[in-house]
Design a protein around this motif. Structure first.
Motif, PDB file in Angstrom:
ATOM      1  N   VAL A   1       0.857  -1.178   0.000  1.00 46.40           N
ATOM      2  CA  VAL A   1       0.000   0.000   0.000  1.00 46.40           C
ATOM      3  C   VAL A   1       0.897   1.234   0.000  1.00 46.40           C
ATOM      4  CG1 VAL A   1      -0.155   0.101   2.532  1.00 46.40           C
ATOM      5  CG2 VAL A   1      -2.000   1.095   1.144  1.00 46.40           C
ATOM      6  N   THR A   2       0.433   2.307  -0.602  1.00 47.20           N
ATOM      7  CA  THR A   2       1.195   3.561  -0.598  1.00 47.20           C
ATOM      8  C   THR A   2       0.703   4.457   0.536  1.00 47.20           C
ATOM      9  OG1 THR A   2      -0.366   4.630  -2.104  1.00 47.20           O
ATOM     10  CG2 THR A   2       1.479   3.431  -3.099  1.00 47.20           C
ATOM     11  N   PRO A   3       1.540   5.384   1.018  1.00 51.92           N
ATOM     12  CA  PRO A   3       1.091   6.304   2.072  1.00 51.92           C
ATOM     13  C   PRO A   3      -0.144   7.102   1.658  1.00 51.92           C
ATOM     14  CG  PRO A   3       3.491   6.396   1.837  1.00 51.92           C
ATOM     15  CD  PRO A   3       2.984   5.563   0.707  1.00 51.92           C
ATOM     16  N   GLU A   4      -0.218   7.517   0.379  1.00 52.66           N
ATOM     17  CA  GLU A   4      -1.357   8.310  -0.079  1.00 52.66           C
ATOM     18  C   GLU A   4      -2.652   7.499  -0.035  1.00 52.66           C
ATOM     19  OE1 GLU A   4       1.406   7.801  -1.781  1.00 52.66           O
ATOM     20  OE2 GLU A   4       2.436   9.745  -1.568  1.00 52.66           O
ATOM     21  N   PHE A   5      -2.586   6.257  -0.491  1.00 46.13           N
ATOM     22  CA  PHE A   5      -3.792   5.416  -0.500  1.00 46.13           C
ATOM     23  C   PHE A   5      -4.225   5.099   0.927  1.00 46.13           C
ATOM     24  CE2 PHE A   5      -6.459   1.731  -0.999  1.00 46.13           C
ATOM     25  CZ  PHE A   5      -7.105   1.935  -2.222  1.00 46.13           C
ATOM     26  N   ALA A   6      -3.237   4.828   1.806  1.00 46.89           N
ATOM     27  CA  ALA A   6      -3.554   4.536   3.202  1.00 46.89           C
ATOM     28  C   ALA A   6      -4.225   5.742   3.862  1.00 46.89           C
ATOM     29  CB  ALA A   6      -2.279   4.158   3.961  1.00 46.89           C
ATOM     30  N   ARG A   7      -3.750   6.965   3.542  1.00 52.57           N
ATOM     31  CA  ARG A   7      -4.342   8.171   4.138  1.00 52.57           C
ATOM     32  C   ARG A   7      -5.775   8.361   3.653  1.00 52.57           C
ATOM     33  NH1 ARG A   7      -1.533  14.036   5.059  1.00 52.57           N
ATOM     34  NH2 ARG A   7      -3.405  15.127   5.780  1.00 52.57           N
ATOM     35  N   GLN A   8      -6.018   8.096   2.360  1.00 55.37           N
ATOM     36  CA  GLN A   8      -7.376   8.239   1.839  1.00 55.37           C
ATOM     37  C   GLN A   8      -8.324   7.269   2.553  1.00 55.37           C
ATOM     38  OE1 GLN A   8      -7.631   7.794  -2.402  1.00 55.37           O
ATOM     39  NE2 GLN A   8      -9.810   8.296  -2.486  1.00 55.37           N
ATOM     40  N   LEU A   9      -7.867   6.050   2.789  1.00 54.67           N
ATOM     41  CA  LEU A   9      -8.698   5.053   3.473  1.00 54.67           C
ATOM     42  C   LEU A   9      -8.988   5.472   4.913  1.00 54.67           C
ATOM     43  CD1 LEU A   9      -7.464   1.405   2.635  1.00 54.67           C
ATOM     44  CD2 LEU A   9      -9.720   2.374   2.253  1.00 54.67           C
ATOM     45  N   THR A  10      -7.941   5.878   5.648  1.00 52.34           N
ATOM     46  CA  THR A  10      -8.130   6.161   7.076  1.00 52.34           C
ATOM     47  C   THR A  10      -8.943   7.431   7.307  1.00 52.34           C
ATOM     48  OG1 THR A  10      -5.998   7.332   7.171  1.00 52.34           O
ATOM     49  CG2 THR A  10      -5.988   4.979   7.699  1.00 52.34           C
ATOM     50  N   GLU A  11      -8.786   8.438   6.443  1.00 53.20           N
ATOM     51  CA  GLU A  11      -9.520   9.691   6.643  1.00 53.20           C
ATOM     52  C   GLU A  11     -11.018   9.483   6.487  1.00 53.20           C
ATOM     53  OE1 GLU A  11      -7.770  12.491   3.972  1.00 53.20           O
ATOM     54  OE2 GLU A  11      -6.278  13.176   5.450  1.00 53.20           O
ATOM     55  N   ILE A  12     -11.430   8.773   5.438  1.00 54.27           N
ATOM     56  CA  ILE A  12     -12.868   8.568   5.259  1.00 54.27           C
ATOM     57  C   ILE A  12     -13.409   7.584   6.297  1.00 54.27           C
ATOM     58  CG2 ILE A  12     -12.668   6.697   3.549  1.00 54.27           C
ATOM     59  CD1 ILE A  12     -15.074   8.003   2.119  1.00 54.27           C
ATOM     60  N   SER A  13     -12.590   6.615   6.708  1.00 49.62           N
ATOM     61  CA  SER A  13     -13.007   5.676   7.744  1.00 49.62           C
ATOM     62  C   SER A  13     -13.225   6.409   9.063  1.00 49.62           C
ATOM     63  CB  SER A  13     -11.956   4.581   7.910  1.00 49.62           C
ATOM     64  OG  SER A  13     -12.344   3.639   8.885  1.00 49.62           O
TER      65      SER A  13
END
Length: 559
Positions: free
Chosen positions: A25-37
């Protein structure tokens, strides 16, 4: 449900994102997942293929996500399913949960990864990931093991921040699948038998369940299976859907994957609905006790008659278990007049099975007529008939060989003899009789099998005496005697005189043998030692003389 329009749009945009194939996973994709979660207060998950494309976006609740059903056409014992799961943990879970590991094993995912969500900022924390381990060929049970002999199913990666995951994902998965293929090839080279886990689900006592499992193991070995493990579950009531319950079934499937099993064998007959439910949960082959017995009979059948009987029993067992779904059933879902593509494949299969059953039953009818003619010839020759009956593996064929100096195949395994054998035997008082070796009985013998073998079992109907042979060394002697008596009752053979004989006396202590002989009024013999057969032969002779005298007296009275 409960998501705002902009949240839905942001979730839909995830399908347009792509992760480099070599990265988990990339840091950008992980951030998108965690922010909306963090924003919606629910776990968010995605399934990503090996090219880095998002195939599914899943919204769960605060504690879990439910992954969609997957196409299993790619699955095999040497491959994963080509997808990895990335999802969020929002409640400070310390590692992957049991549900995470269950999904990883049952769906055979490439990887399961959980990304911690910072409760105050919604930023991504560490990534906790695990993958399945290949079953090792070097270990006795066929699975990877630690120094204590415990089977390891998963390898857990060190928890790290998304930007610090320095693992080449494609290289990792490729090496794992190559090792799986090598190990499976090595196992097949050393032992090409199918590998099975045996499962007993019972409402009885554990002692009874253990005895039944011991018998199932003997059946499995006799059928050519390599038994990897045995699992017994005691329940207040049997689960109508999966027999063992969903949680226990998941444990059984995971254990099967740990040990590299090819199939799961259940120690009771499964209903068609249970077979469907279990098959939906796993791609392993599923057998029940009845199928295993039918398969053993199919292996042993030597004559054309025996093969007809076994095939008939198998088809009758299969017919209610033929299933279809989706487009195959379109005729059932059509409009006025049942519009659709016409006769479905399922209907064709069922029709062919019914036609084949009718043909085999007609052939068996001719077999019965032929047997009836042969029996009539024996009656005209006034030759008494004695049949050896008993539990499977009691030594019936060995006894026939010893009495008649024959060479009927006899082996120390269940159902070694399937096709009936008849031989002449001359008794001491210059009497000649026909002695039959019959197929062995077993507890819970499938009803379809009993019905199919009616032509063979009819030989016993014309018997003047039944020798009930019992393995005196068996710890289940009482249950085996009761099972044979019950089956003889079901076949309406209760009226035929019976002689109880204890075989394998050489394997039992003399005092214990004498006690059992007195209790059951039985004759002890050892079929491999002809010197022990005198008492049995004399008893058969005396009974035949008495039977002939009785018949003569009746004839005088009638005259």
């Amino acid at each position: 449900m409960g998501l705002k329009a902009n949240q839905l749009r942001r979730l839909e945009k995830m399908y347009q994102r792509r992760i480099p194939p070599t990265e988990i996973v990339t840091p950008e994709f992980a951030r998108q997942l965690t922010e909306i979660s963090h924003e919606v207060g629910r776990q968010i998950g995605v399934l990503v293929d090996r090219k880095g494309h998002v195939t599914d976006v899943v919204v769960g609740d605060a504690t879990k996500i439910v992954l969609p059903a997957q196409d299993r056409s790619r699955l095999g014992h040497s491959r994963f399913n080509g997808l990895r799961c990335l999802h969020t943990h929002i409640r400070g879970e310390k590692g992957l949960t049991r549900d995470d590991l269950t999904d990883l094993a049952l769906l055979r995912l490439d990887l399961m990864a959980a990304i911690d969500v910072d409760p105050s900022t919604g930023l991504p924390g560490v990534v906790r990931a695990a993958h399945l381990l290949p079953a090792k060929a070097a270990h006795g049970n066929g699975a990877a093991g630690d120094e204590n002999g415990e089977v390891e199913t998963f390898r857990f990666l060190d928890p790290r921040l998304p930007g610090h995951l320095d693992i080449d994902f494609i290289e990792l998965i490729t090496s794992l699948e190559e090792e799986m293929a090598r190990n499976r090839g090595a196992r097949r080279a050393s032992d090409n038998r199918d590998r099975a886990i045996l499962v007993g689900v019972t409402t009885a006592t554990m002692a009874e369940a253990r005895d039944s499992m011991d018998e199932l193991r003997e059946l499995a070995i006799s059928g050519g299976l390599a038994v990897l493990d045995e699992i017994i579950q005691r329940r207040p009531t049997l689960d109508p859907k999966t027999l063992a319950g969903k949680g226990k079934l998941d444990d059984i499937i995971i254990r099967s994957l740990q040990l590299g099993a090819d199939m799961i064998v259940f120690d009771r007959e499964l209903s068609p609905a249970q077979v469907r439910a279990i098959n939906e949960a796993t791609d392993l082959k599923i057998l029940d006790r009845s199928q295993l017995i039918l398969d053993i009979f199919a292996q042993r059948a030597q004559t054309a008659e025996g093969r007809i009987q076994v095939e008939l029993a198998q088809l009758k067992y299969l017919l209610p278990r033929l299933t279809g779904s989706g487009a195959e059933m379109s005729r059932l879902m059509g409009g006025i007049g049942g519009r659709g593509p016409g006769e479905t494949k399922l209907e064709v299969d069922r029709r062919r099975v019914r036609d084949r059953i009718a043909l085999l039953e007609d052939k068996l009818k001719h077999v019965r007529e032929s047997r009836h003619q042969r029996r009539a010839q024996r009656v005209r020759r006034d030759m008494p008939v004695v049949s050896i009956v008993g539990y499977t593996n009691a030594g019936k064929s060995t006894l026939l060989n010893a009495l008649t100096n024959s060479r009927v195949a006899a082996e120390q395994r269940m159902f070694a003899t399937l096709d009936p054998t008849s031989r002449r035997l001359r008794l001491p008082q210059d009497q000649e009789i026909i002695i039959n070796d019959t197929v062995g009985f077993i507890r819970d013998l499938p009803k379809d099998l009993l019905a199919a073998f009616k032509a063979t079992l009819e030989e016993m109907e014309q018997s003047d005496l039944l020798i009930h042979l019992v393995d005196a060394s068996s710890p289940q002697i009482e249950n085996q005697i009761a099972s044979v008596n019950r089956i003889l009752g079901e076949l309406q053979l209760d009226a035929i005189p019976r002689l109880l004989v204890f075989n394998k006396m050489d394997l039992v202590e003399l005092e214990e043998l004498e006690n059992r002989r007195r209790v059951y009024n039985a004759i002890p013999v050892s079929a491999i030692d002809c010197s022990t057969l005198g008492a049995l032969v004399n008893e058969i002779s005396q009974r035949m003389v008495a039977e002939k005298a009785t018949e003569a007296a009746y004839e005088v009275v009638e005259a």
